[in-house]
Scaffold this active site. Structure first.
Site, short mmCIF file in Angstrom:
data_model
loop_
_atom_site.label_atom_id
_atom_site.label_comp_id
_atom_site.label_asym_id
_atom_site.label_seq_id
_atom_site.Cartn_x
_atom_site.Cartn_y
_atom_site.Cartn_z
N LYS A 80 0.92 -0.95 -0.09
CA LYS A 80 0.18 0.13 0.15
C LYS A 80 0.81 1.34 0.09
O LYS A 80 1.81 1.25 0.49
CB LYS A 80 -0.75 -0.18 1.11
CG LYS A 80 -2.06 0.92 1.19
CD LYS A 80 -2.89 0.94 2.27
CE LYS A 80 -3.87 1.65 2.58
NZ LYS A 80 -5.07 1.62 3.35
N SER A 155 -9.10 2.33 2.61
CA SER A 155 -8.91 3.03 1.86
C SER A 155 -7.40 1.88 1.20
O SER A 155 -6.27 2.42 0.15
CB SER A 155 -8.18 3.88 2.79
OG SER A 155 -7.11 3.67 3.92
N SER A 179 -10.66 0.29 6.23
CA SER A 179 -9.86 0.36 5.20
C SER A 179 -9.35 -1.01 4.47
O SER A 179 -8.98 -0.45 3.18
CB SER A 179 -8.52 1.51 5.49
OG SER A 179 -8.90 2.86 5.39
#
Length: 460
Positions: A80, A155, A179
């Site tokens: 990420k 996210s 997320s």
């Protein structure tokens, strides 16, 4: 073997160790897949193909030399874009860090590399992971692989979309208010929010903050379990790191377990399409021999606790930055309003809720509920503003089914549960007692094997 990019990480690791396929071949298959589908979904935003190929070549050389190798030897992974990767551009989804290249790897990256994983690149995220819709001013929006007009969630939306399309078999995610779980639900993959401390967080700024965790994402529960075994483990730099060594439970199914079912987590609005899919889950567990009981929950204390601690943390971490995007800036401003009395009230509310749920889990082994209150929404919408005609007060409110669970200090998995009539994925949330991550994964595995929803691939 014609579709290496859709084999599981577990199978790829086995084939590479047995030298039935090379790490270079595996990487090339995934690079080819990235070239094919990433322009449409925009999941991997920084690709390090040459660096990855050198790592794959070293992996093959190590096997030729009969060196000892790790459990993920030669397996591609993406990180990420909130996670620091030494020598690889890391923007945190923010124009303020558009050209930032860290000098050190975060702990989760170190552990994955030590296990032999090959870093392919970075996955898209909203600015500083703010919100459950992956869009930012640096790279734009990540689109849902099952319908490019829809959001991939967030996210960790880039990670989920990359997994769903076969660009990587493993990806790390992070989760404060959903997320990791929300994009897993939106993209028909598996994600685990571990018990805080299972995957240590190392920080000299907010080392005691337990709402945000890092965790594994993959297409199968078996792969999530494999990855968790690599990234979990004690680190003395984290004040609440769990010393117990993570070990999966035997695959004993769920017969005899007590399952609590909550269709709305105590009165939250849930889109009828999502509700219809998640409502099929209790019958699956009953067929598998579990005892299922619909329950009425009172998680209302989670609302104030989550929002207060979240706002306080945003001020702590981002309060000194100027030029923030609107969502991050709003959270910082909320943090400026937090008082000592607010924190005291939030601490009391969270403590009260923890004790109430401890008593709840004396009766039940796991709780199942919706991950998200809505299915994937239009990608051009900044967030969900209304559910079933109920106007929502802000961009956070549609994520309550996830962030109320965050407050519980409990492990929670998102597992594919089916599809809406339009073909949009919906996940079910499996929540366990704090520290019983292995139990959650065992239950998730049984559900996954009984339904097979995760085997349905995107149309491209």
């Amino acid at each position: 073997m014609s579709e290496l990019h859709f084999l599981t990480a577990t199978e790829l690791a086995r084939l590479i160790r047995a030298r039935q396929v090379s790490a270079v071949e595996v990487l090339q298959a995934h690079l080819d897949r990235i070239e094919q589908v990433n322009p449409d979904v925009n999941a991997i935003v920084t690709l390090v193909a040459d660096r990855a190929m050198r790592a794959a070549e070293r992996a093959d050389a190590a096997l030729s030399a009969q060196e000892a190798v790790g459990p993920l030897h030669g397996v591609p992974v993406a990180h990420k874009d909130l996670v620091d990767t030494a020598g690889i551009r890391t923007t945190y989804g923010s124009p303020l860090f558009a050209d930032h290249v860290p000098e050190q790897d975060d702990l989760i990256v170190q552990r994955l590399r030590a296990a032999g994983a090959v870093t392919v690149g970075k996955t898209n995220t909203p600015e500083f992971g703010t919100g459950s819709h992956t869009v930012n001013e640096v790279f734009g929006a990540t689109r849902n692989p099952y319908d490019l007009s829809k959001s991939a969630g967030g996210s960790s939306g880039g990670a989920a979309a990359a997994l769903a399309t076969g660009m990587v078999p493993l990806a790390d995610g992070s989760d404060m208010g959903g997320s990791l779980r929300n994009p897993a639900s939106f993209c028909n993959v598996v994600g685990l929010r571990p018990t805080p401390g299972r995957v240590p967080e190392v920080s000299d700024l907010n080392a005691w903050y337990t709402l945000s965790v890092s965790g594994p994402m993959a297409r199968t529960v078996e792969d999530v379990t494999l990855m968790l075994g690599v990234i979990a483990g004690f680190d003395r730099r984290s004040p609440y790191a769990i010393k117990e060594v993570f070990a999966p439970e035997p695959e004993q199914g769920v017969a005899g377990l007590r399952v609590a079912w909550s269709p709305d987590l105590g009165g939250l609005p849930v889109d009828p399409r999502t509700a219809a899919v998640t409502a099929t889950a209790p019958a699956v567990f009953e067929r598998l021999g579990a005892t299922v009981e619909q329950v009425e929950l009172d998680l209302g204390d989670a609302e104030d606790a989550f929002r207060t601690y979240r706002a306080w943390n945003y001020l702590l971490v981002h309060g000194d930055k100027s030029g923030l995007g609107p969502n991050t800036a709003w959270n910082v401003e909320q943090g400026r309003k937090v008082t000592g009395a607010d924190l005291a009230r939030a601490e009391t509310a969270r403590s009260r809720l923890y004790q109430r749920m401890a008593a709840f889990f004396d009766t039940y082994d796991v709780l199942i509920a919706p991950v998200s209150q809505v299915p994937p929404f239009p990608v051009e919408h900044p967030h969900v503003s209304e559910i079933n005609g109920e106007k929502l007060p802000d961009y956070l409110a549609w994520m309550r089914s996830a962030y109320w669970i965050s407050v519980l200090h409990a492990p929670a998995a998102s597992v594919p549960a089916g599809f809406t009539p339009e073909g949009l994925p919906v996940g079910v949330q499996i929540v366990g007692r704090p520290f019983e991550d292995a139990r959650v994964l065992r239950v998730a595995r049984a559900f996954e094997q009984a339904t097979g929803h995760g085997q349905r691939r995107p149309p491209r």
